[in-house]
Scaffold this motif. Structure first.
Motif, PDB file in Angstrom:
ATOM      1  N   THR A 296      20.282  46.615  42.182  1.00 30.74           N
ATOM      2  CA  THR A 296      20.773  46.445  40.817  1.00 30.74           C
ATOM      3  C   THR A 296      21.590  45.174  40.761  1.00 30.74           C
ATOM      4  O   THR A 296      22.468  44.964  41.591  1.00 30.74           O
ATOM      5  CB  THR A 296      21.660  47.644  40.411  1.00 30.74           C
ATOM      6  N   ASN A 297      21.281  44.313  39.806  1.00 32.62           N
ATOM      7  CA  ASN A 297      22.046  43.081  39.614  1.00 32.62           C
ATOM      8  C   ASN A 297      23.087  43.309  38.529  1.00 32.62           C
ATOM      9  O   ASN A 297      22.790  43.878  37.491  1.00 32.62           O
ATOM     10  CB  ASN A 297      21.133  41.923  39.218  1.00 32.62           C
ATOM     11  N   VAL A 298      24.297  42.872  38.794  1.00 33.57           N
ATOM     12  CA  VAL A 298      25.393  42.987  37.837  1.00 33.57           C
ATOM     13  C   VAL A 298      25.980  41.591  37.659  1.00 33.57           C
ATOM     14  O   VAL A 298      26.266  40.915  38.639  1.00 33.57           O
ATOM     15  CB  VAL A 298      26.482  43.962  38.355  1.00 33.57           C
ATOM     16  N   GLU A 299      26.127  41.171  36.423  1.00 26.24           N
ATOM     17  CA  GLU A 299      26.705  39.858  36.151  1.00 26.24           C
ATOM     18  C   GLU A 299      28.068  40.023  35.496  1.00 26.24           C
ATOM     19  O   GLU A 299      28.272  40.913  34.675  1.00 26.24           O
ATOM     20  CB  GLU A 299      25.785  39.054  35.232  1.00 26.24           C
ATOM     21  N   ARG A 300      29.005  39.180  35.869  1.00 26.36           N
ATOM     22  CA  ARG A 300      30.347  39.178  35.305  1.00 26.36           C
ATOM     23  C   ARG A 300      30.788  37.743  35.101  1.00 26.36           C
ATOM     24  O   ARG A 300      30.368  36.837  35.825  1.00 26.36           O
ATOM     25  CB  ARG A 300      31.355  39.866  36.231  1.00 26.36           C
ATOM     26  N   LYS A 301      31.694  37.524  34.141  1.00 28.23           N
ATOM     27  CA  LYS A 301      32.299  36.217  33.914  1.00 28.23           C
ATOM     28  C   LYS A 301      33.639  36.155  34.625  1.00 28.23           C
ATOM     29  O   LYS A 301      34.333  37.158  34.765  1.00 28.23           O
ATOM     30  CB  LYS A 301      32.518  35.970  32.416  1.00 28.23           C
ATOM     31  N   ILE A 302      34.012  34.951  35.031  1.00 30.68           N
ATOM     32  CA  ILE A 302      35.341  34.717  35.586  1.00 30.68           C
ATOM     33  C   ILE A 302      36.315  34.731  34.412  1.00 30.68           C
ATOM     34  O   ILE A 302      36.099  34.053  33.404  1.00 30.68           O
ATOM     35  CB  ILE A 302      35.412  33.352  36.310  1.00 30.68           C
ATOM     36  N   VAL A 303      37.378  35.509  34.527  1.00 32.68           N
ATOM     37  CA  VAL A 303      38.369  35.631  33.451  1.00 32.68           C
ATOM     38  C   VAL A 303      39.765  35.363  34.001  1.00 32.68           C
ATOM     39  O   VAL A 303      40.004  35.448  35.201  1.00 32.68           O
ATOM     40  CB  VAL A 303      38.328  37.037  32.791  1.00 32.68           C
ATOM     41  N   ARG A 304      40.661  35.030  33.100  1.00 30.49           N
ATOM     42  CA  ARG A 304      42.054  34.832  33.502  1.00 30.49           C
ATOM     43  C   ARG A 304      42.732  36.186  33.565  1.00 30.49           C
ATOM     44  O   ARG A 304      42.634  36.998  32.655  1.00 30.49           O
ATOM     45  CB  ARG A 304      42.788  33.934  32.499  1.00 30.49           C
ATOM     46  N   ILE A 305      43.405  36.441  34.674  1.00 31.05           N
ATOM     47  CA  ILE A 305      44.179  37.668  34.868  1.00 31.05           C
ATOM     48  C   ILE A 305      45.581  37.214  35.283  1.00 31.05           C
ATOM     49  O   ILE A 305      45.788  36.845  36.436  1.00 31.05           O
ATOM     50  CB  ILE A 305      43.545  38.586  35.940  1.00 31.05           C
ATOM     51  N   GLY A 306      46.509  37.196  34.337  1.00 33.26           N
ATOM     52  CA  GLY A 306      47.842  36.649  34.613  1.00 33.26           C
ATOM     53  C   GLY A 306      47.724  35.169  34.892  1.00 33.26           C
ATOM     54  O   GLY A 306      47.124  34.424  34.120  1.00 33.26           O
ATOM     55  N   ASN A 307      48.252  34.718  36.037  1.00 36.12           N
ATOM     56  CA  ASN A 307      48.155  33.309  36.441  1.00 36.12           C
ATOM     57  C   ASN A 307      46.952  33.050  37.333  1.00 36.12           C
ATOM     58  O   ASN A 307      46.803  31.956  37.858  1.00 36.12           O
ATOM     59  CB  ASN A 307      49.428  32.883  37.176  1.00 36.12           C
ATOM     60  N   SER A 308      46.129  34.051  37.530  1.00 33.61           N
ATOM     61  CA  SER A 308      44.985  33.940  38.439  1.00 33.61           C
ATOM     62  C   SER A 308      43.678  34.018  37.676  1.00 33.61           C
ATOM     63  O   SER A 308      43.642  34.328  36.488  1.00 33.61           O
ATOM     64  CB  SER A 308      45.022  35.079  39.465  1.00 33.61           C
ATOM     65  N   LEU A 309      42.594  33.724  38.374  1.00 30.93           N
ATOM     66  CA  LEU A 309      41.255  33.938  37.856  1.00 30.93           C
ATOM     67  C   LEU A 309      40.656  35.101  38.623  1.00 30.93           C
ATOM     68  O   LEU A 309      40.936  35.292  39.806  1.00 30.93           O
ATOM     69  CB  LEU A 309      40.386  32.694  38.032  1.00 30.93           C
ATOM     70  N   GLY A 310      39.817  35.884  37.970  1.00 30.98           N
ATOM     71  CA  GLY A 310      39.222  37.018  38.647  1.00 30.98           C
ATOM     72  C   GLY A 310      38.039  37.572  37.892  1.00 30.98           C
ATOM     73  O   GLY A 310      37.605  37.013  36.883  1.00 30.98           O
ATOM     74  N   ILE A 311      37.516  38.671  38.389  1.00 30.75           N
ATOM     75  CA  ILE A 311      36.432  39.390  37.733  1.00 30.75           C
ATOM     76  C   ILE A 311      36.818  40.855  37.629  1.00 30.75           C
ATOM     77  O   ILE A 311      37.650  41.345  38.399  1.00 30.75           O
ATOM     78  CB  ILE A 311      35.093  39.266  38.494  1.00 30.75           C
ATOM     79  N   THR A 312      36.244  41.524  36.669  1.00 34.75           N
ATOM     80  CA  THR A 312      36.393  42.968  36.593  1.00 34.75           C
ATOM     81  C   THR A 312      35.120  43.578  37.150  1.00 34.75           C
ATOM     82  O   THR A 312      34.051  42.961  37.127  1.00 34.75           O
ATOM     83  CB  THR A 312      36.610  43.437  35.145  1.00 34.75           C
ATOM     84  N   LEU A 313      35.215  44.783  37.674  1.00 33.12           N
ATOM     85  CA  LEU A 313      34.050  45.457  38.239  1.00 33.12           C
ATOM     86  C   LEU A 313      33.686  46.645  37.363  1.00 33.12           C
ATOM     87  O   LEU A 313      34.547  47.460  37.030  1.00 33.12           O
ATOM     88  CB  LEU A 313      34.352  45.935  39.663  1.00 33.12           C
ATOM     89  N   PRO A 314      32.410  46.764  37.005  1.00 31.24           N
ATOM     90  CA  PRO A 314      32.001  47.903  36.192  1.00 31.24           C
ATOM     91  C   PRO A 314      32.062  49.204  37.000  1.00 31.24           C
ATOM     92  O   PRO A 314      32.036  49.186  38.238  1.00 31.24           O
ATOM     93  CB  PRO A 314      30.564  47.563  35.794  1.00 31.24           C
ATOM     94  N   GLN A 315      32.125  50.306  36.300  1.00 29.90           N
ATOM     95  CA  GLN A 315      32.248  51.610  36.943  1.00 29.90           C
ATOM     96  C   GLN A 315      31.121  51.869  37.938  1.00 29.90           C
ATOM     97  O   GLN A 315      31.346  52.456  38.995  1.00 29.90           O
ATOM     98  CB  GLN A 315      32.292  52.731  35.892  1.00 29.90           C
ATOM     99  N   GLU A 316      29.902  51.418  37.632  1.00 30.05           N
ATOM    100  CA  GLU A 316      28.787  51.664  38.553  1.00 30.05           C
ATOM    101  C   GLU A 316      29.015  50.995  39.911  1.00 30.05           C
ATOM    102  O   GLU A 316      28.616  51.525  40.947  1.00 30.05           O
ATOM    103  CB  GLU A 316      27.453  51.226  37.943  1.00 30.05           C
ATOM    104  N   VAL A 317      29.669  49.837  39.920  1.00 29.09           N
ATOM    105  CA  VAL A 317      29.977  49.159  41.182  1.00 29.09           C
ATOM    106  C   VAL A 317      31.070  49.931  41.920  1.00 29.09           C
ATOM    107  O   VAL A 317      30.983  50.156  43.132  1.00 29.09           O
ATOM    108  CB  VAL A 317      30.400  47.692  40.937  1.00 29.09           C
TER     109      VAL A 317
END
Length: 88
Positions: free
Chosen positions: A4-25
């Motif tokens: 299964t391929n899952v795509e996410r965008k890089i987002v700002r989280i506080g002063n950092s950059l990160g990704i969120t993980l969907p529940q399936e992951v």
């Protein structure tokens, strides 16, 4: 198991950059909030991650915590080397 391929965008989280993980992951990794994951950076530019294994420290009562942490780090860093030695 199907890939299964899952795509996410890089987002700002506080002063950092990160990704969120969907529940399936999260379900696939069998992790929840507060659990730790281990990232492995590959030479080809890929990154893999997996659930961090935890030692059952209750079963090791009386053994120095720094020693246990050092042993866990040793096994994490040299896991493949130690497995290769078994095959010799």
């Amino acid at each position: 198991m199907a890939v299964t391929n899952v795509e996410r965008k890089i987002v700002r989280i506080g002063n950092s950059l990160g990704i969120t993980l969907p529940q399936e992951v999260l379900d696939h990794l069998k992790v929840k909030q507060g659990d730790e994951i281990k990232l492995q950076l590959e030479k080809d530019g890929t990154v893999s991650f997996k659930r961090q294994k935890k030692l059952n420290y209750d079963a090791l009562d009386g053994i120095d915590q720094d020693f246990l942490d050092g042993m866990q780090e040793l096994f994490e860093n040299y896991d493949q080397t130690l497995k290769n030695l078994v095959d010799r």
